[in-house]
Structure formats: C-alpha cells, structure tokens
Design an enzyme around this catalytic site. Structure first.
Site, PDB file in Angstrom:
ATOM      1  N   HIS A   1       1.359 -16.371  -3.076  1.00 25.76           N
ATOM      2  CA  HIS A   1       0.041 -16.012  -4.122  1.00 25.76           C
ATOM      3  C   HIS A   1       0.547 -15.795  -5.399  1.00 25.76           C
ATOM      4  O   HIS A   1      -0.402 -15.399  -6.116  1.00 25.76           O
ATOM      5  CB  HIS A   1      -0.931 -15.156  -3.371  1.00 25.76           C
ATOM      6  CG  HIS A   1      -1.233 -15.508  -2.227  1.00 25.76           C
ATOM      7  ND1 HIS A   1      -1.622 -14.580  -1.223  1.00 25.76           N
ATOM      8  CD2 HIS A   1      -1.379 -16.772  -1.515  1.00 25.76           C
ATOM      9  CE1 HIS A   1      -1.914 -15.081   0.016  1.00 25.76           C
ATOM     10  NE2 HIS A   1      -2.081 -16.475  -0.255  1.00 25.76           N
TER      11      HIS A   1
ATOM     12  N   THR B   1       0.896  -1.338   0.012  1.00 23.22           N
ATOM     13  CA  THR B   1      -0.011   0.183   0.148  1.00 23.22           C
ATOM     14  C   THR B   1       0.913   1.338  -0.207  1.00 23.22           C
ATOM     15  O   THR B   1       0.448   2.349  -0.423  1.00 23.22           O
ATOM     16  CB  THR B   1      -0.944   0.083   1.259  1.00 23.22           C
ATOM     17  OG1 THR B   1      -0.070  -0.072   2.211  1.00 23.22           O
ATOM     18  CG2 THR B   1      -2.228  -1.145   0.982  1.00 23.22           C
TER      19      THR B   1
ATOM     20  N   ASN C   1       1.987  -3.717  12.134  1.00 23.36           N
ATOM     21  CA  ASN C   1       0.863  -3.432  11.439  1.00 23.36           C
ATOM     22  C   ASN C   1       0.260  -2.504  12.165  1.00 23.36           C
ATOM     23  O   ASN C   1      -0.061  -2.211  13.240  1.00 23.36           O
ATOM     24  CB  ASN C   1       0.194  -5.156  11.622  1.00 23.36           C
ATOM     25  CG  ASN C   1      -0.786  -4.985  10.736  1.00 23.36           C
ATOM     26  OD1 ASN C   1      -0.578  -4.990   9.432  1.00 23.36           O
ATOM     27  ND2 ASN C   1      -2.087  -5.681  11.152  1.00 23.36           N
TER      28      ASN C   1
ATOM     29  N   ASP D   1       2.849  -8.374  -6.695  1.00 23.47           N
ATOM     30  CA  ASP D   1       3.321  -7.220  -7.621  1.00 23.47           C
ATOM     31  C   ASP D   1       4.693  -7.317  -7.867  1.00 23.47           C
ATOM     32  O   ASP D   1       5.325  -6.475  -8.679  1.00 23.47           O
ATOM     33  CB  ASP D   1       3.184  -6.029  -6.646  1.00 23.47           C
ATOM     34  CG  ASP D   1       3.609  -6.105  -5.186  1.00 23.47           C
ATOM     35  OD1 ASP D   1       4.795  -6.536  -4.815  1.00 23.47           O
ATOM     36  OD2 ASP D   1       2.800  -5.731  -4.435  1.00 23.47           O
TER      37      ASP D   1
ATOM     38  N   GLN E   1       2.697 -12.532   0.561  1.00 23.44           N
ATOM     39  CA  GLN E   1       1.277 -12.765   0.078  1.00 23.44           C
ATOM     40  C   GLN E   1       1.203 -11.900  -1.125  1.00 23.44           C
ATOM     41  O   GLN E   1       0.233 -11.912  -1.688  1.00 23.44           O
ATOM     42  CB  GLN E   1       0.464 -12.756   1.190  1.00 23.44           C
ATOM     43  CG  GLN E   1       0.688 -13.479   2.166  1.00 23.44           C
ATOM     44  CD  GLN E   1      -0.281 -12.880   3.595  1.00 23.44           C
ATOM     45  OE1 GLN E   1      -1.533 -13.605   3.588  1.00 23.44           O
ATOM     46  NE2 GLN E   1       0.027 -12.559   4.391  1.00 23.44           N
TER      47      GLN E   1
ATOM     48  N   SER F   1      -2.820  -8.868   8.323  1.00 22.53           N
ATOM     49  CA  SER F   1      -3.646  -9.065   9.478  1.00 22.53           C
ATOM     50  C   SER F   1      -3.376 -10.713   9.957  1.00 22.53           C
ATOM     51  O   SER F   1      -4.215 -10.996  11.064  1.00 22.53           O
ATOM     52  CB  SER F   1      -5.303  -8.870   9.022  1.00 22.53           C
ATOM     53  OG  SER F   1      -5.586  -9.723   7.902  1.00 22.53           O
TER      54      SER F   1
ATOM     55  N   CYS G   1      -4.516 -18.834 -31.771  1.00 20.51           N
ATOM     56  CA  CYS G   1      -4.805 -19.613 -30.637  1.00 20.51           C
ATOM     57  C   CYS G   1      -6.124 -19.381 -30.124  1.00 20.51           C
ATOM     58  O   CYS G   1      -6.869 -20.270 -29.839  1.00 20.51           O
ATOM     59  CB  CYS G   1      -3.652 -19.569 -29.717  1.00 20.51           C
ATOM     60  SG  CYS G   1      -3.855 -20.510 -28.041  1.00 20.51           S
TER      61      CYS G   1
END
Length: 245
Positions: A113, A18, A217, A98, A95, A195, A156
């Site tokens: 991820h 962020t 956090n 980017d 996680q 979190s 394709c």
C-alpha cells in the site's frame, strides 16, 4: 517456540504497527471516530475520489490518523530483521505504510500500500519527506521555484500526494508479482496483525502452498481453520521468542 525453517515469508497488517503507537484506522474505534468527526467512514475519506474532491478534509484526516513519521520499530520489526539477517526470512509483505520494517533493518520489504515517506507533487513530480506534509497548513503544495523562458520565476504550487494506495486505486503490479513469487516459494508463512479482509492484499495468502501457516492475530480471521498454528497474543512478544534453527 521452535521451527525448523529455511524459507519464511511474513505477511503483516495494522496490528504490527499498533505496538509502535500507530492506531488502526480500520478498528471499531477508528471507524467511530471518523464517522463522528467527519460524517463518513475511513475508507470513504481515504478514497481517490474523496482526495480529488475534498483534499483539505483528506489531509486533515491523513495527518491526524496515518502520518506518524516519528514512530519507532517494535519487537516484531526487530525480530523479523534478525530472521532476515540469519537467512531464514526471505521477504516481508506488508500492508502498512510506515517504513518501520526498513528502519528496523529489513531489506526485502514489499509495501503493498505504498509509504508515507514518499510524497510526490502531482504537477512537477518533485518528492517531499513526510515532515513537509505534516508541517504544512491545510493542503500541502509544492514550493519548488520554476524558471520560465522569458526569465520570470514562479512557485510550482502543485498538490503533493502521498504515495500510498488509496481506495479505488490499484496495487503496484511489480510489488504484487514479487510478493506472489516469495509466497509461492515459502515453506512457512507467518501472518500477523491483519484481519485478512482488505482486498486484493488479503487474497495473496492463497498462493501459499508450503508446510507451516502461522497466524498471530487478536481476532478470528478467515484463514484460522487452515492454519497450522493460531496464536492470540502480542505479535512482538511472539516473534521475539521465535527460535529458528
């Protein structure tokens, strides 16, 4: 802030990105926006079932909410790359999707991820950059020309799927195993911008048996009471001031 460390593992979530201008779709605002615009929560749109059944809506949301190929590494990414260069940081477990850790210079990045920078045609397996997804109209399809035995050629046309882990899909076993290995070996684990409520990724922190558990956090997490140190501040600000000897 000074630590005498030699084996650090960093575990990061959306709060790390962020600060590079990438919004957290799981935030209260992100959830409200998804429901208001699409009628369902983000985790429904970003599920395997929804992707297969409603690809046009999926990609509309994906391009608007998750696809930020021009984002730049922030102070957190840069500080971690420096720690790795010093030999202190052994792995970044993220996680996020980017690629900003790699762009900052980190080498050992475990992407739980997946990544927006890997996109594969479901029909011919050809890979595409994120810009191809971004610039496509509607559902991105493969433009590869295919030669046929009778001398004819055709496009394709397969749907291009981002290699990100959607809800209902499993994490990569090799990435998980390596993440567990580094977490078990670490003397210090820094958890930031998460979190710790997204599973199975969040369960990885329970493999940590080292001396220092540092949580950075903005909100309370389930691991706060077990942490050596809890910091409510900017991840980039805190890590840029970290002095490891």
């Amino acid at each position: 802030m000074r630590f005498f460390l030699k084996n650090i593992v960093f575990f990061g979530g959306a709060g790390v990105s962020t600060e590079s201008g990438i919004p957290d779709f799981r935030s209260e605002g992100g959830i409200f926006q998804a429901i208001n615009e699409y009628g369902v929560r983000p985790e429904v749109i970003l599920s395997h079932t929804f992707f297969m059944q409603n690809p046009e809506v999926f990609f509309k949301y994906y391009k608007k909410t998750l696809l930020y190929p021009d984002a730049k590494p922030n102070d957190c990414h840069k500080a971690l790359a420096k720690l790795e260069e010093m030999g202190k940081l052994k792995a970044v477990v993220t996680q996020n999707i980017d690629d900003l850790h790699q762009r900052a210079g980190s080498k050992n990045v475990l992407e739980l991820h997946g990544s927006i920078h890997r996109n594969r045609c479901l029909k011919c397996a050809r890979f595409f950059p994120p810009e191809y997804i971004r610039d496509s109209d509607g559902i991105p399809v493969c433009d590869r020309e295919v030669d046929h035995q009778k001398g004819t050629r055709s496009v394709c046309g397969g749907v291009i799927k981002p290699e990100v882990v959607l809800y209902e899909e499993g994490l990569d076993d090799d990435v998980l195993s390596e993440a567990v290995h580094h977490i078990r070996q670490a003397d210090t684990m820094i958890i930031a911008g998460t979190s710790l409520t997204v599973f199975p990724a969040a369960s990885l922190v329970h493999y940590f048996k080292g001396q220092n558990l540092v949580l950075i956090n903005r909100d309370v997490t389930p691991m706060d009471e077990q942490a050596t140190l809890v910091i409510r501040d900017s991840v980039g600000k805190v890590l840029s001031q970290l002095n490891c000897t």
